[in-house]
Motif scaffolding. Structure first.
Motif, PDB file in Angstrom:
ATOM      1  N   PHE A  28       0.848  -1.217   0.168  1.00  0.00           N
ATOM      2  CA  PHE A  28      -0.065   0.136  -0.029  1.00  0.00           C
ATOM      3  C   PHE A  28       0.839   1.371   0.111  1.00  0.00           C
ATOM      4  O   PHE A  28       0.624   2.279  -0.990  1.00  0.00           O
ATOM      5  CB  PHE A  28      -0.875   0.141   1.271  1.00  0.00           C
ATOM      6  N   LEU A 162      -5.220  -0.360  -3.433  1.00  0.00           N
ATOM      7  CA  LEU A 162      -5.576   0.617  -2.367  1.00  0.00           C
ATOM      8  C   LEU A 162      -4.705   1.736  -2.162  1.00  0.00           C
ATOM      9  O   LEU A 162      -5.216   2.758  -1.936  1.00  0.00           O
ATOM     10  CB  LEU A 162      -6.089  -0.081  -0.972  1.00  0.00           C
ATOM     11  N   VAL A 166      -5.991   5.393  -2.866  1.00  0.00           N
ATOM     12  CA  VAL A 166      -6.295   6.263  -1.676  1.00  0.00           C
ATOM     13  C   VAL A 166      -5.369   7.426  -1.936  1.00  0.00           C
ATOM     14  O   VAL A 166      -5.458   8.614  -1.741  1.00  0.00           O
ATOM     15  CB  VAL A 166      -6.108   5.503  -0.712  1.00  0.00           C
TER      16      VAL A 166
END
Length: 496
Positions: A28, A162, A166
């Protein structure tokens, strides 16, 4: 590094879920930052395309060099647990500095390059050792091994998707500092859950018994000197980030050193079958360099191409280009269970393709993705390229990746000599480093110039057809080897 544990979750060791989450959050942070990097270099620092690609290629190549060292440190001294924890602290620090670099605009590019150096060193401690730790959860011949790595690979891509969504959305809509800050928070969460989940590892991942971490050297323990050395490496890499040519020489010297070491170890410490296994692993790692050189266009030339040339308006809203970096990972999340089940289904019927065939299929699909985008450029004329073509490119790149990468990692951990597992996983990462550096050169070939879109189409067409041709050669070669029965037994043919 300890004994295998018997507790299981959904048919796999419980430690797999901890490592799944650790790598998910680490990816991430990495892919969230990666989705923004080339855009940040051009928009924030005002670099030209070629210069930005050079910085990007230097950074991404170094990220995959340091796992070689991190793997050796874990094998010989730290063990997987301490290495992963140290790496998480360094990576979190790096992302925090990136957020400060944009948020406070301090010291020109000093914080920026310092941040990259922290991330590079920290990733060296984390990347190879999490993958090797997954391999340590299973016995060498455990039939769940490859399925376990596929599940682990799903975790990587949940985090990558993600992160791109994000951090990409925050970075391009709210400000770069918000995107980089989100990446840092992700790594901190990964570190926390790893600490909380260590009870599921049993005796695995501890330092080797003869490591002597507490032994005193010049007034400090061996372990302390390792961490001091890591900080010294941060300082060294800070300087190297500014001397891009030095990285090229580093890669060449490191590649020669790795080859010499593998040859020396194979000749002096291994017998015939084990030596042959090491030769197979080394060949797979060499082939993967080409794959990564083309695949790593995603964060550089393809990212900028998406920003400038793709029609990104959907339902009246313009999707930030960085968010398209999530496509590959989303496809993997959707398709990886199918591929995992497919290999098992084919294996039970003795129809599973060999590793060489899977590698060939991976390169063919990777090349086909670029050829599809070239078709999109041709049909669009002087206008924006329709969205469907970039969606198809990433789809083909994903199916190619699922043929090649999980199979390659599983084979490396299975066929490597037990004393060199972490090192060989680091070599797999080093192949990514070499490929990433070549990727920067390929991306530079697409940059600017009078040719514009026509030049991009020419470059993508050349690398696309090259990948298809080499993939066909690999499939043919693997078929010939198996037909002649060069390898015997149950394991070796799968590594050919």
């Amino acid at each position: 590094m300890g004994n295998k544990i018997q507790h299981s979750l959904l048919g796999h060791p419980r430690g797999l879920s901890v490592l799944f989450m650790t790598e998910m959050w680490e990816r991430f942070s990495y892919y969230g930052m990666r989705a923004l990097l080339i855009l940040y270099l051009i928009d924030h620092f005002g670099l030209g395309e070629r210069s930005a690609y050079l910085v990007y290629g230097t950074y991404t190549s170094l990220v995959y060099v340091t796992p070689l060292i991190g793997g050796v440190l874990a094998d010989r001294w730290l063990g997987y647990r301490k290495a992963i924890q140290a790496g998480a602290v360094l990576v979190t620090t790096g992302h925090g500095l990136l957020a400060l670099d944009d948020g406070l605009a301090l010291g020109g590019d000093i914080l920026f390059y310092a941040a990259l150096a922290f991330i590079v060193v920290g990733t060296g401690f984390v990347k190879a050792n999490v993958a090797a730790f997954v391999g340590a959860l299973y016995d060498r011949d455990d039939p769940r091994r490859e399925a376990g790595f596929t599940l682990y690979y799903i975790g990587i891509n949940i985090g990558a998707a993600l992160g791109a969504i994000v951090a990409g959305w925050l970075g391009q809509n709210w400000g770069w500092a918000y995107g980089f800050g989100a990446a840092g928070i992700g790594m901190a969460l990964g570190f926390l859950q790893f600490l909380l989940g260590t009870r599921h590892f049993g005796g695995l991942g501890e330092p080797p018994r003869d490591a002597g971490l507490r032994r005193s050297m010049i007034g400090l323990s061996v372990e302390s000197w390792i961490y001091i050395g890591a900080l010294a490496a941060v300082a060294l890499l800070y300087v190297m980030m500014r001397q891009h040519g030095a990285v090229e020489y580093l890669l060449i010297v490191a590649a020669v050193a790795v080859i010499i070491y593998i040859l020396w170890f194979s000749i002096t410490a291994l017998d015939g079958p084990a030596r042959r296994d090491m030769a197979i692993v080394t060949a797979m790692i060499a082939i993967s360099v080409l794959f990564w050189a083309l695949y790593e266009q995603a964060g550089s030339s393809l990212n900028l191409f998406t920003e400038r040339q793709i029609d990104r308006v959907v339902l009246g809203m313009t999707i930030p280009a960085s968010m398209f970096q999530a496509l590959n990972s989303i496809y993997i999340i959707l398709l990886a269970p199918f591929f995992a089940a497919l290999w098992i289904w084919l294996g039970r019927r003795r129809l599973e393709p060999s590793t060489g065939t899977k590698f060939g299929l991976g390169l063919i699909q990777l090349g086909a993705g670029f050829l599809v985008l070239v078709l999109g450029i041709e049909v669009s004329g002087d206008g924006k390229v329709p969205l469907i073509f970039i969606l198809l490119l990433y789809l083909l790149h994903t199916t190619g990746e699922l043929c090649l990468v999980p199979t390659g990692i599983a084979a490396v951990t299975r066929l490597s000599a037990p004393r060199l597992v972490c090192f060989m996983v680091g070599c797999w990462a080093f192949a990514n480093a070499a490929g990433s550096f070549v990727a920067g050169l390929i991306a530079s070939a697409t940059a600017g110039g009078e040719g514009g879109m026509a030049n991009i189409a020419i470059v993508y067409s050349k690398i696309g057809w090259m990948a298809v041709a080499i993939g066909l050669v690999l499939i043919l070669g693997a078929g010939i080897v198996r037909w002649r029965g060069w390898s015997s037994g149950a394991e070796v043919p799968a590594g050919v």
